[in-house]
Every structure is written in structure tokens, then in C-alpha cells.
Design an enzyme around this catalytic site. Structure first.
Site, mmCIF file in Angstrom:
data_model
loop_
_atom_site.group_PDB
_atom_site.id
_atom_site.type_symbol
_atom_site.label_atom_id
_atom_site.label_comp_id
_atom_site.label_asym_id
_atom_site.label_seq_id
_atom_site.Cartn_x
_atom_site.Cartn_y
_atom_site.Cartn_z
ATOM 1 N N ALA A 93 -6.796 -11.584 30.563
ATOM 2 C CA ALA A 93 -5.750 -12.464 30.056
ATOM 3 C C ALA A 93 -5.720 -13.845 30.729
ATOM 4 O O ALA A 93 -5.603 -14.855 30.036
ATOM 5 C CB ALA A 93 -4.391 -11.773 30.183
ATOM 6 N N GLU A 141 -6.076 2.781 35.057
ATOM 7 C CA GLU A 141 -4.644 2.838 34.816
ATOM 8 C C GLU A 141 -4.277 4.005 33.897
ATOM 9 O O GLU A 141 -3.293 4.709 34.132
ATOM 10 C CB GLU A 141 -4.162 1.480 34.278
ATOM 11 C CG GLU A 141 -4.100 0.467 35.417
ATOM 12 C CD GLU A 141 -3.974 -0.991 35.017
ATOM 13 O OE1 GLU A 141 -3.923 -1.835 35.924
ATOM 14 O OE2 GLU A 141 -3.933 -1.285 33.811
ATOM 15 N N GLY A 178 -5.392 -16.238 15.680
ATOM 16 C CA GLY A 178 -5.128 -15.242 16.706
ATOM 17 C C GLY A 178 -3.984 -15.644 17.604
ATOM 18 O O GLY A 178 -3.980 -16.739 18.161
#
Lengths: 447, 447
Positions: free
Chosen positions: A331, A187, A28
Site C-alpha cells: 500500500a 497474518e 481504480g
């Protein structure tokens, strides 16, 4: 001789002393995997990064692709390009099918890759909370393919409404329901509102795009539950100011081709977008590991798999508790975990004492609502407004990989800000070409 | 009341005097169609532009998308956006299925659109010169879907070569054959050479991308036959300098899954790209008209369909003779024809004398080879080199629609020029998501 030799010759694996160089395989190339690979830059190891895509994706801006503000390439960087200067690292584009923990091999469709250390950083996909039958009617947003599919869906809704024969049909086509009031839902809702109320407003002759209804539906009592209550409220007000209807305490009971059912009430719409749950990738199965409700692998304090100190799990794939709370799937967690795991491996290879248990340093939470409003919860600072938006903007530009992407995104934001337009209003779909494409790729990948 | 009322109410169709406003329907929003629509800005007509896509495409830069230099949105502009300020014009996104010349109606999958004047500007697609069985092995470049499919094919070839088990397989995967030495073939060959020899050169560990073979194959004695012989020669030298093998007098005899056969010799490759013939869109059939060998509709001196002065055909769809030679299928011809036809319609509506027969003013030919070499044949000027490249560059930026696109393309060219990189190296393909997408679109378009 077997297949692994094509990847790694014995010559490469041996240093001058005849001692073999430890092999680190990273599955990944998201935030966690790339950080781990980069942090092993100078370590005396041979690194292999495997990903099924050729690009690293900056997921926090994916909603901008889905709402026609940016192009896919603007928020992607080729993995080979990111790691090209790192001589101890190679990149393999392949689909992982499993892990052989006994033989210490990663299995792909084409060959096996042996490892001495394994980092699993495979991220997450959507979870429909046991209602997979909702998936066809409520697509989510995790990949570039998802984003361009959503962009197509949103833009085609306006096209279909322009052609619609009656008012009811038109209304159904121009009703957008976002299920899940986390950052992605907030968002997306803000961006769709801007699209309908500003960018498209004089483009049609038979509909008023500004009449579009945009609903953000959240099961909990408030949106953005990871933020302090006051900022949640500010965000809700900002969304309402943009014309978004925010429905809290509203668990979705049903999603089908006619729309959604919330609180026994049916809302007829053709545009349901899933911005709620995520489920970890199948890594839990590969590792035959204990997982939490979301399918995330339970890890030890050093992020290793219990009983397998040579296997690490990071990012959305890992279930990591801190102060009795699970770390969020964002993240910064993945990035810090990736860096930490690389340090652990480097220390172990060097025969040094292992660093202390992983601890996430939360530097703050950010979210943006539309074109000029953001909220920030950073240390002791909590604020909303234009400054919050600038702050959100600066942080995202900073973490984007590559000068080209930073510049392109900055320019397009500035352009969108001043013109109210969205530059990537592209519907690309050609059913006839799809089959051709599929055959092409099958042909190429069957080498 | 019938379906047309949804498109155009009687109120809109009548001006103050009760006289009905003539309806102009334009099929296709390429260079010809957009020019025609824009030139009717102030005419007392009601204009409808129909296209199956929502965007106008700047085809001369499509090869840049196929070779990972630009993103699709950079060379596209939403048709509605281009025409939004033009109050007498509406845009319909629909697939045209035919034309009823008697009833004066354009047929689409959803409804009929009546016209008083019709402009057919539907462009062209690939022609395999009677060898449609070659199509799956030699994709061409006409649409954004084609371009991203080619980009994927080219980038996957390098990925597959990196994974290949033997030298022969590797060589076959890194052999690129472009069939057809016109501007598209020359520009693609140059761009693939740059990609292999510069952009990708340090990205792989088991192959040397610079070892890729790139062949440009042309049946005629020279490439770029539309240019003066001296410039053809210069272009060939520039290509060879970039490492491209140029094979003239080499008609292709066979294309299949193993490669191509030229002059009885088989060249084994998995990467054949068709840059040769084009065939007109099915407009000839719709109009039941006489067509030339390439399927282009033969038109009168005012570009109208013989026997149907209210129907015009422009651009790649029209077969127009000038000085006993057919006009080439290039953007400037389509643009001048579109403007001319709009003038004819405006004059007729105003009851004035019709302008004289269409005459194409050839302002010159340009082509580019790689990152810093161009050839120009403009009036009495004929030159090749860096100046030619700057000239090519300036003209293409000038004709791109929209400030945003111009800026983005300029920046990305400058970036690519100085870094030797290509910014849009994105392989996007997810077989599982494809079916989902297909269903979504079918669902939406079945409204």
C-alpha cells in the site's frame, strides 16, 4: 452529441476563458487511485474515478474479514463518500474493458470516457505461477467476495468436522494449509490459529477445534523475506507458539481436491488457502505495453507509459525499479505513487517544470502474528513482541478511512482481545437466492 | 450402530441410574427456538438445535442491513456461541428435509435425528398471495441474503440513475415502491427516504438523490393496522414529512419487470420491494398437519400438534388463536411460545402436572419511522414522536443478543443520527466469484 455529454457537459468542461479544462481519468479506487484523486483536489482539472466496485477497500485488514474478526463494511468506504466534497471529481461505477490510446478514451461496458491524462491503478489479483488449475482448490484473498468466501470455507470446515463420521475425515477437515509465507499468509495463519484454539474452543460437542492443524508453507528458506532475517525468525517462533507448523524450503508441487503435494508428500486437506503470488490486472493488455513476469507494466522514471507521457501506471499494476530492485506491491508504494503522479499532472497542466523522477521512501515494514505479537522494521528500529503489535495496530487504524470505521475496528479489536472471541462468525450462503441475486444485478446493470 | 451414534453416544444418553435421558430436538434457531433451548438449560434432557444457518438473526433490525445502516454480523450471533455454556445442548447445522412422526425422527440431508420431544420453530418466508410470478420483481426481506440483495438493489438504482441517458429512465430508476404497510414496509420506507434525502445527497454529480420517489402501498384503509388508528395516522404523517407517498386502499394488481399496477394505473419502476405477506415454512407438510391460509400449523392449547402431544409448533410456524383472533407473527409471540413449550416439556419429563394453556401477554407494539420518530402502543400508553423513537431504540438494543452487537448497533445509530450518514454502503457482487463460491460450498457440504 455523443454519450460523453451525459458525463461531462461542454459547460462544465470550459472555464471562463473558453479554454477547456483537462480531463484526468483514474481507473481504480484503491490506495493509488484514491491518493491521486485526492491530490488533484485543487488542481484546475476535471477528475473522473472509475471503479467496478462502489467502495474503496482497506486490503491490509482483509484477512480479518476472512477470519471472522471484522465485517466487510468496517474496512470499506464508499468511493463517492470519500470524494463527495471534491467538486472537481466525479465517480463512475463501471467495469473497464480497455483503453484506446490513440483516441485517448477509456472503454467501459456502457460508454467511452475521454481523457487528457490517464492514471491506471487497477491493482493485482492472484497468480498461481502458471498453475491456474489450482485456483478452484486454493482460493486467494483480494476482494470482499474472496474474504467472505474464505470465511465461509473456514467456518464450514469446523461445521463439517463436527458432523464427520470418522476420525480421518475429521482430521482432513481440520487441516488448514496456507501456501505462501508473506504478510498475508503469516497474518491469516495466526488468525486461524486464534480462531481454532481460542474462539471456537467450547462451541462444539464432537470435535476439539484446538486439534486443528494449521500449516504455513513457503518455498523460500524463510517466511517474510522482505523483513530482516532476525525478525523472520521471531515471527516464525511466534507462529509456532500459536500452534502453527511453519514449513520453509517447501515449494508446493500440486494442489487438487484431495489436498497438496509438497516435496513428494501428499497432505490430505480440504482447506488450502493461496497467499502466495499476485499478478497484475489486465492493464498491460489494455495498454499494449511491455510487462514483467508478474504482468506489471514497465514504466518510465516518472511512472508514465513509455511513448505515452499522458498515461501513468501506479501501484501493483506498475513495475517500477529502484536501486535495481523492483518496488514491492504494498500500500505505501501505491499511495506515494498516486500522490506523485497527481503532482506531475498538476505541474504539467500549470506548464511548470516537471518534478524529478519518482522515488519511494520506505517508512518500514510491519506484520502481525495472532492477537498480541507484531514485528516492525522501521528505520533503524527492529523489534518484535507486544509493542510491535500495538505499533502495527496504531498504523492500521491511522490509515483506515473515516472515523466510523476507525472506531468500529478499534472497538472490535479491543473486544476480541479481551474476550478471545471473533464477532463476525457468519456463514452466509443460499444457493437458491444466488440465482435470484444474479438476475437482479443483471437486470439493473443492463440499463 | 447407526448414524445417530455419531451425534449422541449411548453413554451421553444414559444418566447414572440407567434411565435414558429424553431427547429434545428443536428445529430453527430464531426467537422461538433459541428461547426454548435456553429455557431447557437446567432440565434433565438432551437438547439438539438444528438450523440451516450458523447464526441466530435479529430480524427486527434486518431492514437496517437492507438500507446500509448496519452490517449483517451486527445483528447476528453464532448459534453455537449463544448456547456454548449449555452443556446439555448441541447445535447441528443442517437443512431439515422432513419429520418422521411415526419413528420420531427429524430427517436432514445427512442423517436422521431421533427425538422424544420435538419443537418446530422454522419461521416464515414471503407469500405473494398466489402470485409467485411476482417474486423475481419484488424481493422480500427475511434473511441476511435477502437484506444484502436489497441493499445492492437500492444502491445500484442510484448508480444506474447517475449513468442514465434520459430523464425518464432516471425517474424510473429512482422510484421505489414498497408493497405492504406493516412495520417492515413503514421502517424500510423511512430508511430509504433518509438514505435518498440525507445520506446520498451530495454524492452524485448528475442526479439529485433527493428527487427519488418513495411510495408505500397498502391494500387496507390504513398502514400499521395492528396499531390504534390514531397512531397509524401519526405514522403516516411522519412518513409524509420524510417525503414518502403513502397510498392506502391500494391493492397491487400486477408486478412485472416494468413496475406495478395499482387501481388500473401502471407505475413504472425498477425497484419494487415486497413487505406484505408471509407464509409459514414447509413445516405443515413435514407434519402432515392441518394448516391455515398462511400455511401455519393449527395447534392445541398447549401448542402441541393435535394427536401428537410430543410435537410442538411455535412462532410464525404456528397458527394459534387467542380470544378468537390469530396471534400475530412477531418476535414476542415466538419468544413467549418458546419459553412456554420448554416449560411444558420440563414438567412432563419431571412427571408433574402440565401448565395451563398458552396465553400470550401482549406487552405492546412499536414501530419507527426514519431517524427520530417512533410510535408506541404499550399498555395504556400510546404516543408518537422522538420519545417513541428512543423507546423503540432501547427495546431493540435490549433484546439484541450479546454485548458486542449491542455496542456496535448503538454506536452506529448514534453515528448515523449525528452525521446523517449510513455506514454500510457496500455493493458486493461478483458474478465470476459466485460460481466459485457455489462449488466450494457444494464441495464442503458433500462430506
Amino acid at each position: 452529441m455523443n454519450t460523453q455529454d451525459a458525463i461531462q457537459t461542454e459547460k462544465e468542461r470550459q472555464d471562463g476563458t473558453g479554454k477547456s479544462i483537462p480531463r484526468v481519468v483514474i481507473i481504480g479506487a484503491g490506495f493509488g487511485g484514491i491518493r491521486a484523486a485526492r491530490a488533484l483536489h485543487n488542481a484546475p482539472v476535471q477528475v473522473t474515478v472509475i471503479d467496478r466496485n462502489n467502495h474503496h477497500l482497506f486490503q491490509p485488514l482483509l484477512y480479518q474479514v476472512a477470519t471472522a474478526g471484522l465485517s466487510p463494511a468496517d474496512i470499506s468506504a464508499p468511493i463517492r463518500g470519500i470524494l463527495k466534497k471534491q467538486k472537481n471529481t466525479e465517480v463512475v461505477m463501471a467495469e473497464v474493458t480497455g483503453v484506446d490510446l490513440e483516441q485517448r478514451q477509456v472503454l467501459t461496458q456502457k460508454r467511452e470516457l475521454p481523457y487528457d491524462y490517464l492514471v491506471v491503478a487497477t491493482g493485482a489479483s492472484h497468480s498461481y505461477f502458471g498453475h491456474n488449475e489450482w485456483a478452484p482448490y486454493a482460493p486467494g484473498l483480494k476482494s470482499i467476495v474472496d474474504a467472505t468466501a474464505l470465511r465461509r470455507k473456514i467456518l464450514l470446515a469446523f461445521e463439517a468436522a463436527e458432523m464427520a463420521q470418522d476420525e480421518e475425515q475429521r482430521r482432513n477437515l481440520l487441516t488448514f494449509v496456507l501456501v505462501g509465507g508473506g504478510p498475508t499468509g503469516v497474518e491469516m495463519a495466526g488468525a486461524i490459529a486464534e480462531l481454532a484454539h481460542k474462539a471456537l474452543v467450547s462451541d462444539f460437542r464432537h470435535i476439539d477445534p484446538a486439534s486443528a492443524r494449521i500449516l504455513l508453507v513457503e518455498a523460500l528458506p524463510r517466511i517474510l523475506p522482505a523483513f530482516p532475517e532476525k525478525l523472520s525468525k521471531k515471527a516464525q517462533q511466534a507462529l509456532e507458539h500459536l500452534g502453527v507448523e511453519v514449513c520453509t524450503n517447501s515449494p508446493v508441487e500440486q494442489i487438487d481436491e484431495d489436498g497438496v503435494v509438497i516435496g513428494g508428500q501428499r497432505l490430505v486437506t480440504r482447506n488450502v488457502i493461496w497467499t502466495a503470488g499476485v499478478a497484475a490486472s489486465p492493464a498491460g493488455k489494455w495498454l499494449n505495453a511491455e510487462v514483467d513476469r508478474a504482468g506489471r507494466v514497465k514504466v518510465d522514471a516518472d511512472l508514465s507509459l513509455p511513448g505515452h507521457p499522458e498515461v501513468f501506471v501506479v501501484g501493483d499494476t506498475a513495475s517500477c525499479m529502484q536501486d535495481d530492485k523492483p518496488l514491492p506491491g504494498v500500500a505505501p508504494v501505491a499511495m506515494q505513487e498516486g500522490t506523485y503522479v497527481a503532482e506531475v499532472i498538476a505541474q504539467r497542466v500549470a506548464g511548470k517544470e516537471q518534478p524529478r523522477a519518482f522515488r519511494y521512501k520506505n517508512k518500514g515494514n510491519l506484520a502481525t502474528i495472532g492477537r498480541s505479537y507484531g514485528i516492525a522494521d522501521v528505520g533503524k528500529l527492529r523489534f518484535g513482541g507486544f509493542i510491535g503489535w500495538i505499533f502495527w495496530w496504531a498504523v492500521h487504524i491511522f490509515f483506515l478511512i473515516g472515523f466510523r470505521n476507525r472506531f468500529l475496528v478499534m472497538f472490535q479489536w479491543a473486544w476480541a482481545y479481551f474476550t478471545y472471541q471473533r464477532g463476525a462468525r457468519l456463514i452466509t450462503f443460499d444457493p437458491a437466492a444466488l440465482q435470484k441475486q444474479k438476475e437482479l444485478v443483471e437486470e439493473l446493470t443492463s440499463v
